[in-house]
Design a protein around this motif. Structure first.
Motif, short mmCIF file in Angstrom:
data_model
loop_
_atom_site.label_atom_id
_atom_site.label_comp_id
_atom_site.label_asym_id
_atom_site.label_seq_id
_atom_site.Cartn_x
_atom_site.Cartn_y
_atom_site.Cartn_z
N ASP A 160 17.33 -37.36 -16.78
CA ASP A 160 16.80 -37.41 -15.42
C ASP A 160 16.26 -36.04 -15.01
O ASP A 160 16.85 -35.01 -15.32
CB ASP A 160 17.90 -37.84 -14.45
CG ASP A 160 18.38 -39.26 -14.74
OD1 ASP A 160 17.61 -40.02 -15.33
OD2 ASP A 160 19.53 -39.58 -14.38
N ASP A 161 15.13 -36.10 -14.30
CA ASP A 161 14.60 -34.86 -13.75
C ASP A 161 15.18 -34.61 -12.36
O ASP A 161 16.06 -35.34 -11.89
CB ASP A 161 13.07 -34.90 -13.71
CG ASP A 161 12.55 -36.11 -12.93
OD1 ASP A 161 13.39 -36.87 -12.39
OD2 ASP A 161 11.32 -36.30 -12.86
N ALA A 162 14.70 -33.57 -11.71
CA ALA A 162 15.25 -33.19 -10.40
C ALA A 162 15.01 -34.27 -9.35
O ALA A 162 15.88 -34.55 -8.51
CB ALA A 162 14.66 -31.86 -9.95
N TYR A 163 13.83 -34.92 -9.39
CA TYR A 163 13.52 -35.95 -8.39
C TYR A 163 14.40 -37.17 -8.58
O TYR A 163 14.88 -37.77 -7.60
CB TYR A 163 12.05 -36.34 -8.50
CG TYR A 163 11.12 -35.23 -8.11
CD1 TYR A 163 10.86 -34.93 -6.76
CD2 TYR A 163 10.47 -34.48 -9.07
CE1 TYR A 163 10.01 -33.91 -6.40
CE2 TYR A 163 9.61 -33.45 -8.72
CZ TYR A 163 9.39 -33.17 -7.38
OH TYR A 163 8.53 -32.15 -7.03
N GLU A 164 14.64 -37.58 -9.84
CA GLU A 164 15.48 -38.73 -10.10
C GLU A 164 16.93 -38.45 -9.70
O GLU A 164 17.62 -39.32 -9.14
CB GLU A 164 15.41 -39.10 -11.57
CG GLU A 164 16.17 -40.36 -11.94
CD GLU A 164 15.61 -41.61 -11.28
OE1 GLU A 164 16.34 -42.60 -11.19
OE2 GLU A 164 14.45 -41.57 -10.82
N ILE A 165 17.40 -37.24 -9.95
CA ILE A 165 18.76 -36.88 -9.55
C ILE A 165 18.89 -36.88 -8.03
O ILE A 165 19.89 -37.38 -7.48
CB ILE A 165 19.13 -35.51 -10.13
CG1 ILE A 165 19.19 -35.57 -11.67
CG2 ILE A 165 20.46 -35.02 -9.58
CD1 ILE A 165 19.41 -34.23 -12.33
N ALA A 166 17.89 -36.37 -7.33
CA ALA A 166 17.92 -36.37 -5.87
C ALA A 166 17.88 -37.80 -5.33
O ALA A 166 18.55 -38.13 -4.34
CB ALA A 166 16.76 -35.55 -5.33
N ARG A 167 17.08 -38.66 -5.95
CA ARG A 167 17.00 -40.05 -5.49
C ARG A 167 18.34 -40.76 -5.67
O ARG A 167 18.78 -41.52 -4.80
CB ARG A 167 15.92 -40.80 -6.27
CG ARG A 167 15.63 -42.20 -5.76
CD ARG A 167 14.73 -42.95 -6.70
NE ARG A 167 15.38 -43.17 -7.98
CZ ARG A 167 16.29 -44.14 -8.19
NH1 ARG A 167 16.64 -44.94 -7.21
NH2 ARG A 167 16.84 -44.28 -9.36
N LYS A 168 19.03 -40.52 -6.78
CA LYS A 168 20.33 -41.15 -7.00
C LYS A 168 21.37 -40.62 -6.01
O LYS A 168 22.23 -41.38 -5.54
CB LYS A 168 20.80 -40.90 -8.44
CG LYS A 168 20.00 -41.67 -9.49
CD LYS A 168 20.56 -41.41 -10.87
CE LYS A 168 19.80 -42.22 -11.91
NZ LYS A 168 20.33 -41.98 -13.29
N ASN A 169 21.31 -39.34 -5.70
CA ASN A 169 22.30 -38.77 -4.79
C ASN A 169 22.12 -39.26 -3.35
O ASN A 169 23.09 -39.28 -2.58
CB ASN A 169 22.23 -37.25 -4.82
CG ASN A 169 22.70 -36.68 -6.16
OD1 ASN A 169 23.46 -37.32 -6.87
ND2 ASN A 169 22.24 -35.49 -6.49
N THR A 170 20.88 -39.63 -2.98
CA THR A 170 20.63 -40.11 -1.62
C THR A 170 20.60 -41.63 -1.53
O THR A 170 20.26 -42.17 -0.47
CB THR A 170 19.28 -39.54 -1.12
OG1 THR A 170 18.24 -39.90 -2.05
CG2 THR A 170 19.34 -38.03 -1.01
N ASP A 171 20.93 -42.32 -2.59
CA ASP A 171 20.94 -43.77 -2.56
C ASP A 171 22.07 -44.26 -1.65
O ASP A 171 23.17 -43.69 -1.63
CB ASP A 171 21.14 -44.32 -3.98
CG ASP A 171 21.04 -45.82 -4.02
OD1 ASP A 171 19.96 -46.36 -3.75
OD2 ASP A 171 22.08 -46.47 -4.31
N GLU A 172 21.79 -45.31 -0.88
CA GLU A 172 22.76 -45.79 0.11
C GLU A 172 24.02 -46.33 -0.57
O GLU A 172 25.14 -46.06 -0.12
CB GLU A 172 22.12 -46.88 0.98
CG GLU A 172 23.03 -47.35 2.12
CD GLU A 172 22.35 -48.36 3.01
OE1 GLU A 172 23.01 -48.84 3.96
OE2 GLU A 172 21.15 -48.65 2.77
N ALA A 173 23.85 -47.06 -1.65
CA ALA A 173 25.02 -47.58 -2.35
C ALA A 173 25.87 -46.45 -2.93
O ALA A 173 27.11 -46.50 -2.88
CB ALA A 173 24.57 -48.53 -3.47
#
Length: 215
Positions: free
Chosen positions: A141-154
């Motif tokens: 995962d790149d930085a954007y994918e890691i940030a997207r996972k960390n901000t996911d509601e679930a």
């Protein structure tokens, strides 16, 4: 008489200087040595062509011919280095008390064995193998994918339910409770049963699962 003495002193000094220069010149001429010989392998006594013969500290040298033979003018006391690709370097020193002006040498060089790491050659993959590996390959995962996972509601819900409150959150909650108690001290607190904002907060908390029993 004085002029004669001065001329005698000058003449003697001049002759002494010339004699010293001539002696140094003869000494230098006597120290020149013609070094010649052949460079060969130590295991099979085969001639080594294009081997380097370097006079250390003098910035000059020569190489061997196709038969491994060389010849170079050096001075007594010089240090000579023999080198070639694939062989270990060897050095010799020309004797200072050499009586003649020629010095021959048969220099043997030992092979320098270098062990390289093993290389595994594999056949080129087919198109089916390439498509299968390309589809199943896991990319980091790149930085954007890691940030997207960390901000996911679930993901945030899982973190809220699994992580306990830290000291700062606990003390802030306690201070809010005390402030609310002191604010309504001496009177009845308001009833939020008809407060739409309170009902909205209750519905959101219920959807989040805040009232579920935690084992």
């Amino acid at each position: 008489m004085k002029i004669f003495l001065r001329l005698s002193v000058v003449t003697a000094f001049f002759l002494l200087t010339i004699g010293k220069a001539m002696s140094q010149r003869n000494e230098y001429r006597d120290s020149v040595v013609q070094l010649y010989g052949v460079v060969m392998t130590a295991d099979s006594l085969m001639a080594i062509p294009s081997a380097s013969i370097i006079v250390e500290g003098k910035g000059r040298g020569t190489i061997t011919n196709p038969d491994g033979v060389f010849s170079i003018a050096v001075l007594k006391g010089d240090r000579i280095t023999f080198s070639c690709v694939g062989f270990k370097n060897r050095s010799i020193e020309i004797p200072r008390d050499l009586p003649d002006n020629q010095y021959s040498v048969i220099q043997l060089l030992v092979s320098d064995t270098a062990y390289l790491p093993a290389t595994i050659l594999k056949p080129r993959p087919t198109r089916e193998q390439f498509e299968r590996d390309f589809v199943n390959m896991k990319i980091a995962d790149d930085a954007y994918e890691i940030a997207r996972k960390n901000t996911d509601e679930a993901q945030r819900r899982i973190l809220i339910n699994s992580l306990p409150a830290d000291g700062r959150e606990a003390i802030n909650y306690q201070l809010r409770q005390q402030a609310n108690k002191y604010y309504y001290s001496g009177q009845l607190p308001p009833m939020n049963i008809l407060n739409p904002a309170a009902w909205a907060d209750f519905i959101k908390a219920w959807k989040r699962g805040d009232f579920k029993r935690k084992d």
